[in-house]
Design an enzyme around this catalytic site. Structure first.
Site, PDB file in Angstrom:
ATOM      1  N   GLU A   1     -14.796 -10.806   0.745  1.00 57.78           N
ATOM      2  CA  GLU A   1     -13.795 -10.049   1.504  1.00 57.78           C
ATOM      3  C   GLU A   1     -13.611 -10.654   2.901  1.00 57.78           C
ATOM      4  O   GLU A   1     -14.579 -10.829   3.640  1.00 57.78           O
ATOM      5  CB  GLU A   1     -14.215  -8.575   1.612  1.00 57.78           C
ATOM      6  CG  GLU A   1     -13.420  -7.743   2.613  1.00 57.78           C
ATOM      7  CD  GLU A   1     -11.899  -7.779   2.423  1.00 57.78           C
ATOM      8  OE1 GLU A   1     -11.417  -7.663   1.285  1.00 57.78           O
ATOM      9  OE2 GLU A   1     -11.180  -7.963   3.444  1.00 57.78           O
ATOM     10  N   ALA A   2     -12.355 -10.909   3.231  1.00 60.53           N
ATOM     11  CA  ALA A   2     -12.043 -11.549   4.508  1.00 60.53           C
ATOM     12  C   ALA A   2     -12.364 -10.663   5.711  1.00 60.53           C
ATOM     13  O   ALA A   2     -12.690 -11.160   6.791  1.00 60.53           O
ATOM     14  CB  ALA A   2     -10.564 -11.947   4.538  1.00 60.53           C
TER      15      ALA A   2
ATOM     16  N   PRO B   1       1.736   4.047  -4.501  1.00 58.78           N
ATOM     17  CA  PRO B   1       1.128   3.287  -5.600  1.00 58.78           C
ATOM     18  C   PRO B   1      -0.383   3.341  -5.750  1.00 58.78           C
ATOM     19  O   PRO B   1      -0.912   2.942  -6.789  1.00 58.78           O
ATOM     20  CB  PRO B   1       1.546   1.850  -5.278  1.00 58.78           C
ATOM     21  CG  PRO B   1       1.704   1.811  -3.799  1.00 58.78           C
ATOM     22  CD  PRO B   1       2.187   3.182  -3.402  1.00 58.78           C
ATOM     23  N   GLN B   2      -1.149   3.814  -4.745  1.00 54.05           N
ATOM     24  CA  GLN B   2      -2.584   3.568  -4.838  1.00 54.05           C
ATOM     25  C   GLN B   2      -3.223   4.188  -6.081  1.00 54.05           C
ATOM     26  O   GLN B   2      -4.131   3.592  -6.672  1.00 54.05           O
ATOM     27  CB  GLN B   2      -3.318   3.980  -3.565  1.00 54.05           C
ATOM     28  CG  GLN B   2      -3.322   5.463  -3.255  1.00 54.05           C
ATOM     29  CD  GLN B   2      -4.270   5.793  -2.102  1.00 54.05           C
ATOM     30  OE1 GLN B   2      -5.221   5.070  -1.827  1.00 54.05           O
ATOM     31  NE2 GLN B   2      -4.008   6.884  -1.391  1.00 54.05           N
TER      32      GLN B   2
ATOM     33  N   ALA C   1      -2.077  -4.712  -7.000  1.00 52.51           N
ATOM     34  CA  ALA C   1      -0.690  -4.246  -7.087  1.00 52.51           C
ATOM     35  C   ALA C   1       0.272  -5.366  -7.470  1.00 52.51           C
ATOM     36  O   ALA C   1       1.374  -5.100  -7.954  1.00 52.51           O
ATOM     37  CB  ALA C   1      -0.267  -3.611  -5.759  1.00 52.51           C
TER      38      ALA C   1
ATOM     39  N   HIS D   1       4.728  -0.749   0.086  1.00 48.38           N
ATOM     40  CA  HIS D   1       4.353  -0.580  -1.317  1.00 48.38           C
ATOM     41  C   HIS D   1       4.620  -1.839  -2.152  1.00 48.38           C
ATOM     42  O   HIS D   1       4.817  -1.744  -3.358  1.00 48.38           O
ATOM     43  CB  HIS D   1       5.102   0.615  -1.926  1.00 48.38           C
ATOM     44  CG  HIS D   1       4.673   1.938  -1.356  1.00 48.38           C
ATOM     45  ND1 HIS D   1       5.303   3.127  -1.649  1.00 48.38           N
ATOM     46  CD2 HIS D   1       3.666   2.259  -0.500  1.00 48.38           C
ATOM     47  CE1 HIS D   1       4.701   4.119  -1.006  1.00 48.38           C
ATOM     48  NE2 HIS D   1       3.705   3.618  -0.295  1.00 48.38           N
TER      49      HIS D   1
ATOM     50  N   THR E   1      -8.548  -2.321  -2.608  1.00 53.97           N
ATOM     51  CA  THR E   1      -8.404  -1.125  -3.431  1.00 53.97           C
ATOM     52  C   THR E   1      -8.848  -1.417  -4.867  1.00 53.97           C
ATOM     53  O   THR E   1      -9.792  -0.811  -5.374  1.00 53.97           O
ATOM     54  CB  THR E   1      -6.933  -0.667  -3.406  1.00 53.97           C
ATOM     55  OG1 THR E   1      -6.481  -0.678  -2.045  1.00 53.97           O
ATOM     56  CG2 THR E   1      -6.780   0.725  -3.968  1.00 53.97           C
TER      57      THR E   1
HETATM   58  C1  FAD Z   1       0.175   1.127   6.187  1.00 56.45           C
HETATM   59  C2  FAD Z   1       0.141   1.399   4.722  1.00 56.45           C
HETATM   60  C3  FAD Z   1       0.382   2.685   4.262  1.00 56.45           C
HETATM   61  C4  FAD Z   1       0.357   2.956   2.899  1.00 56.45           C
HETATM   62  N1  FAD Z   1       0.435   4.255   2.475  1.00 56.45           N
HETATM   63  C5  FAD Z   1       0.170   4.544   1.176  1.00 56.45           C
HETATM   64  C6  FAD Z   1      -0.007   5.895   0.752  1.00 56.45           C
HETATM   65  O1  FAD Z   1       0.044   6.831   1.550  1.00 56.45           O
HETATM   66  N2  FAD Z   1      -0.261   6.110  -0.562  1.00 56.45           N
HETATM   67  C7  FAD Z   1      -0.344   5.088  -1.478  1.00 56.45           C
HETATM   68  O2  FAD Z   1      -0.531   5.362  -2.658  1.00 56.45           O
HETATM   69  N3  FAD Z   1      -0.194   3.812  -1.095  1.00 56.45           N
HETATM   70  C8  FAD Z   1       0.020   3.523   0.216  1.00 56.45           C
HETATM   71  N4  FAD Z   1       0.082   2.219   0.620  1.00 56.45           N
HETATM   72  C9  FAD Z   1      -0.004   1.158  -0.412  1.00 56.45           C
HETATM   73  C10 FAD Z   1      -1.385   1.002  -1.016  1.00 56.45           C
HETATM   74  O3  FAD Z   1      -2.376   1.201  -0.038  1.00 56.45           O
HETATM   75  C11 FAD Z   1      -1.472  -0.393  -1.628  1.00 56.45           C
HETATM   76  O4  FAD Z   1      -0.464  -0.561  -2.593  1.00 56.45           O
HETATM   77  C12 FAD Z   1      -2.812  -0.645  -2.326  1.00 56.45           C
HETATM   78  O5  FAD Z   1      -3.877  -0.256  -1.500  1.00 56.45           O
HETATM   79  C13 FAD Z   1      -2.907  -2.108  -2.686  1.00 56.45           C
HETATM   80  O6  FAD Z   1      -4.145  -2.388  -3.293  1.00 56.45           O
HETATM   81  P1  FAD Z   1      -4.523  -3.876  -3.704  1.00 56.45           P
HETATM   82  O7  FAD Z   1      -5.814  -3.799  -4.395  1.00 56.45           O
HETATM   83  O8  FAD Z   1      -3.362  -4.469  -4.410  1.00 56.45           O
HETATM   84  O9  FAD Z   1      -4.623  -4.693  -2.334  1.00 56.45           O
HETATM   85  P2  FAD Z   1      -5.499  -4.403  -1.026  1.00 56.45           P
HETATM   86  O10 FAD Z   1      -6.098  -3.050  -1.061  1.00 56.45           O
HETATM   87  O11 FAD Z   1      -4.636  -4.742   0.135  1.00 56.45           O
HETATM   88  O12 FAD Z   1      -6.707  -5.424  -1.135  1.00 56.45           O
HETATM   89  C14 FAD Z   1      -6.616  -6.799  -0.912  1.00 56.45           C
HETATM   90  C15 FAD Z   1      -7.907  -7.261  -0.255  1.00 56.45           C
HETATM   91  O13 FAD Z   1      -8.015  -8.669  -0.353  1.00 56.45           O
HETATM   92  C16 FAD Z   1      -8.506  -9.185   0.868  1.00 56.45           C
HETATM   93  N5  FAD Z   1      -8.112 -10.596   0.923  1.00 56.45           N
HETATM   94  C17 FAD Z   1      -6.866 -11.113   0.967  1.00 56.45           C
HETATM   95  N6  FAD Z   1      -6.902 -12.446   0.950  1.00 56.45           N
HETATM   96  C18 FAD Z   1      -8.213 -12.791   0.880  1.00 56.45           C
HETATM   97  C19 FAD Z   1      -8.908 -14.038   0.804  1.00 56.45           C
HETATM   98  N7  FAD Z   1      -8.245 -15.207   0.770  1.00 56.45           N
HETATM   99  N8  FAD Z   1     -10.259 -14.022   0.755  1.00 56.45           N
HETATM  100  C20 FAD Z   1     -10.949 -12.848   0.766  1.00 56.45           C
HETATM  101  N9  FAD Z   1     -10.333 -11.645   0.831  1.00 56.45           N
HETATM  102  C21 FAD Z   1      -8.985 -11.625   0.875  1.00 56.45           C
HETATM  103  C22 FAD Z   1      -7.869  -8.298   1.902  1.00 56.45           C
HETATM  104  O14 FAD Z   1      -8.520  -8.379   3.138  1.00 56.45           O
HETATM  105  C23 FAD Z   1      -7.971  -6.932   1.228  1.00 56.45           C
HETATM  106  O15 FAD Z   1      -9.197  -6.300   1.520  1.00 56.45           O
HETATM  107  C24 FAD Z   1       0.119   1.908   1.982  1.00 56.45           C
HETATM  108  C25 FAD Z   1      -0.121   0.616   2.427  1.00 56.45           C
HETATM  109  C26 FAD Z   1      -0.134   0.357   3.786  1.00 56.45           C
HETATM  110  C27 FAD Z   1      -0.447  -1.042   4.246  1.00 56.45           C
END
Ligand code: FAD
Ligand code: NAG
Ligand code: NAG
Ligand code: NAG
Ligand code: NAG
Ligand code: NAG
Ligand code: NAG
Length: 576
Positions: A30-31, A558-559, A547, A511, A11
């Protein structure tokens, strides 16, 4: 070699990469792969986003989606009957924005003002982050002709939502689930009316509305960070993407992050960063990779023989997690699934036609309605003094509970549908943590959600169940109710019985936040991991942007805030 290396094409990662790519050479590691091809309709069609959370989050029975999910499971939760919880995390370009249930919301004004206070930086106040919320997304107002329910007109505020903004598509679904439309009336009936500015203008507490979703209204498909930011950047810039590639270690030279060791399906090599490494692997994997790379609690690193680059005790701590519970009741209304799984082929054909021709009907929608409040005084009077004191630390406009109504077919003739009010704890006081038991990234991180480890959460959860029962007692739904309460059930009468129900049935809403929290740069907060520009304390050339750096869990989904943060840090980098 690249200027910036983004670890994690999720995200935040893709949003920041897309913003930097016009000006710098940027590589994304990206994994996972490409969800549109790996997982097809299940990941793209909004309706299917909802089928997952309605299923169990228990480790034994959860829906396996290994092509897009890391398949992580928590340690047994003593506060929740010893259950292990499946903690879904997107493993694909788009990350969790490609796996989530699409609700797009923002926190309250006080949320961001508190953030500013906690990190000592006024630029996090609501007024100052609002431009970055607007910059991230393109709002499309509701299409009232296509929405099927007369009483389901959502409010929205052109001043804060804006039209003509960024790549992320945010819209109101072209379909309203009939059961949700009924149950929304009850939430209004017990004291959470519709607010005039919707749920994205900084006002949540005491209000409710139909939620906006990250749905691209042109085709009614998921707007993830990959479908929005990445798609634009791929066409317009030289952004490099390494899919199916896992970062295994961040490399340092004289305290500066110089590169990243990566593994593409068994082939290991190093990518060098001439400017910065940006870690955006999410709340669970960012602390894991920091620890493996030598940044984290000294005792953890030493016990695994990891050379210490910087002792930062806060890495992996302060896991904020919002647990959810619900009260279920038989109803005689239809739900979206009633149509999708209808035994009548003509019904199924018609809803497919609605979706493909009009971007409408049950397939076009996810998410529904949300209401927010602090537990009202009638139930609050029963809280222990310690619970009252702890809840008083939250800002006055920070809601304690989010209520989300839903309906699913019962599988029976009578009642045909199970309706539910879900209550999510938005001011949780229990904290979990993430740690490692191996110096290798191939070993999954250890997740302890800490559920109900603070007794205050149990008191609030029991009060929230009582509020859900009050919603069911509201006259507005009397005409659709069939039979007695299904769960917890009429036998669950005492606070002890209700708390036991919470322990046996609580689910996660995924979240997780706060595991690499942002804090004051004056050293006053020993648990802070990054400064207010997301730079990791004690090293150079390394930021964490996802996050995990939000110092708490935003009291809403949180997104929206994650995208705001990515825009804000990208702006800081470009402006430097
Ligand atoms: C099932 C579910 C439902 C949800 N519903 C909602 C909703 O309706 N509304 C809302 O606002 N939020 C929702 N959330 C929460 C929201 O989606 C997350 O808080 C947000 O997307 C997190 O973003 P991020 O950038 O922190 O992490 P992420 O988007 O999880 O990105 C992390 C990325 O890093 C990659 N990665 C990890 N380790 C490695 C590595 N060692 N090497 C390479 N790549 C790696 C992962 O594969 C992933 O692509 C939901 C989450 C889930 C799982
Ligand atoms: C799913 O994808 C197929 C094509 O692979 C398409 O024919 C079908 O209509 C899709 N289903 C939905 C609900 O869109
Ligand atoms: C990458 O950096 C390492 C040191 O961190 C160095 O040994 C190596 O030569 C560099 N590779 C390139 C291609 O610059
Ligand atoms: C307050 O707590 C007592 C003891 O647990 C319980 O019997 C009573 O129902 C509670 N009252 C409210 C309003 O929750
Ligand atoms: C994580 O939290 C649990 C429960 O509070 C505690 O027992 C454990 O020691 C913590 N682990 C780490 C690594 O902090
Ligand atoms: C549901 O049942 C009530 C009577 O309890 C009836 O008035 C109402 O018409 C029914 N609604 C539907 C959709 O069947
Ligand atoms: C980034 O690139 C754009 C377009 O090429 C340019 O207008 C802008 O000034 C650049 N910004 C910086 C900070 O270099």
């Amino acid at each position: 070699m690249a200027g910036f290396i983004l670890i994690g094409g999720g995200t935040a990662g893709l949003a920041i990469a897309a913003r930097l790519a016009p000006n710098f050479s940027v590589a994304v590691v990206e994994a996972g792969g490409v969800y549109e091809t790996d997982n097809g309709n299940q990941s793209v069609v909004p309706y299917y986003a909802l089928t997952m959370p309605l299923l169990s989050s228990d480790a034994a029975t959860y829906l396996r989606q290994p092509l897009v999910d890391w398949s992580l499971v928590s340690v047994p939760q003593p506060g929740a009957g010893g259950r292990k919880i499946h903690y879904a995390r997107g493993k694909t370009l788009g990350g969790s924005s490609a796996l989530n249930t699409l609700a797009y919301l923002r926190g309250s004004k006080g949320t961001y003002d508190w953030w500013a206070e906690l990190v000592g930086d006024e630029s996090y106040r609501w007024d100052n982050v609002l431009p970055f919320f607007r910059k991230s997304c393109q709002f499309t107002p509701p299409d009232l002709e296509k929405r099927n329910a007369a009483n389901a007109t959502p409010y929205w505020d052109p001043d804060t939502c804006g039209v003509g903004g960024g790549p992320l598509q945010v819209s109101f679904a072209n379909w309203v689930d009939p059961t949700i439309a009924w149950l929304a009336k009850a939430l209004q009936g017990i004291g959470m009316p519709l607010g005039p500015t919707g749920l994205n203008a900084g006002l949540l507490n005491g209000l409710g509305d139909f939620v906006s979703s990250t749905i691209d209204p042109r085709h009614a498909t998921r707007s993830s960070s990959a479908a929005s930011y990445l798609r634009e950047a791929i066409e317009e810039t030289e952004l490099m993407v390494y899919p199916h590639t896992q970062a295994t270690k961040i490399l340092f030279q004289d305290g500066k992050a110089m590169g990243v060791v990566v593994d593409t399906q068994g082939l290991e090599y190093t990518l060098n960063a001439t400017k910065e490494v940006i870690l955006s692997a999410g709340s669970i994997h960012s602390p894991q990779l920091l620890m493996i790379s030598g940044i984290g609690p000294m005792s953890t690193l030493q016990s695994l023989g990891i050379p210490v680059i910087k002792d930062l005790p806060g890495v992996g701590q302060n896991l904020w997690e919002q647990l959810a519970l619900n009260v279920q009741q038989g109803v005689n209304t239809s739900a979206s699934t009633t149509f999708v799984s209808s035994p009548d082929p003509a019904v199924r054909q018609d809803i497919l036609r609605q979706y493909l021709d009009d971007q409408a009907g049950p397939f076009s929608a996810a998410g529904g309605y949300s209401s927010f409040e602090k537990i009202p005084s009638s139930l609050r009077s029963n809280f222990s003094q310690s619970t009252i004191d702890k809840l008083a630390d939250f800002p006055p406009d920070w809601p304690e509970i989010q209520y989300v109504p839903f309906g699913i077919p019962s599988g029976l003739v009578d009642p045909p549908t199970i309706g539910a009010f879900t209550a999510t704890l938005l001011a949780p006081l229990s904290r979990g943590n993430v740690t490692i038991t191996s110096p290798s990234v191939k070993e999954p991180p250890v997740i302890d959600l800490g559920w109900l480890s603070d007794p205050a959460d149990g008191e609030v959860a029991v009060a929230a169940l009582k509020r859900c029962r009050e919603a069911w007692a509201d006259p507005s739904t009397a005409s659709i109710q069939v039979g007695p309460e299904i769960a917890p059930g009429v036998h669950a009468a005492t606070d002890e019985q209700l708390l036991d129900y919470v322990r046996q049935t609580a689910t996660t809403v995924w979240h997780a936040s706060g595991t690499c929290k942002m804090g004051h740069s004056d050293g006053s907060d020993a648990m802070a991991v990054v400064d207010s520009q997301a730079r990791v304390f004690g090293v150079q050339g390394l930021r964490v942007v996802d996050a995990s750096v939000i110092p708490f869990a935003v009291p809403a989904n949180p997104q929206g805030t994650v995208y705001m943060l990515a825009e804000k840090i990208a702006d800081a980098i470009l402006g430097a």
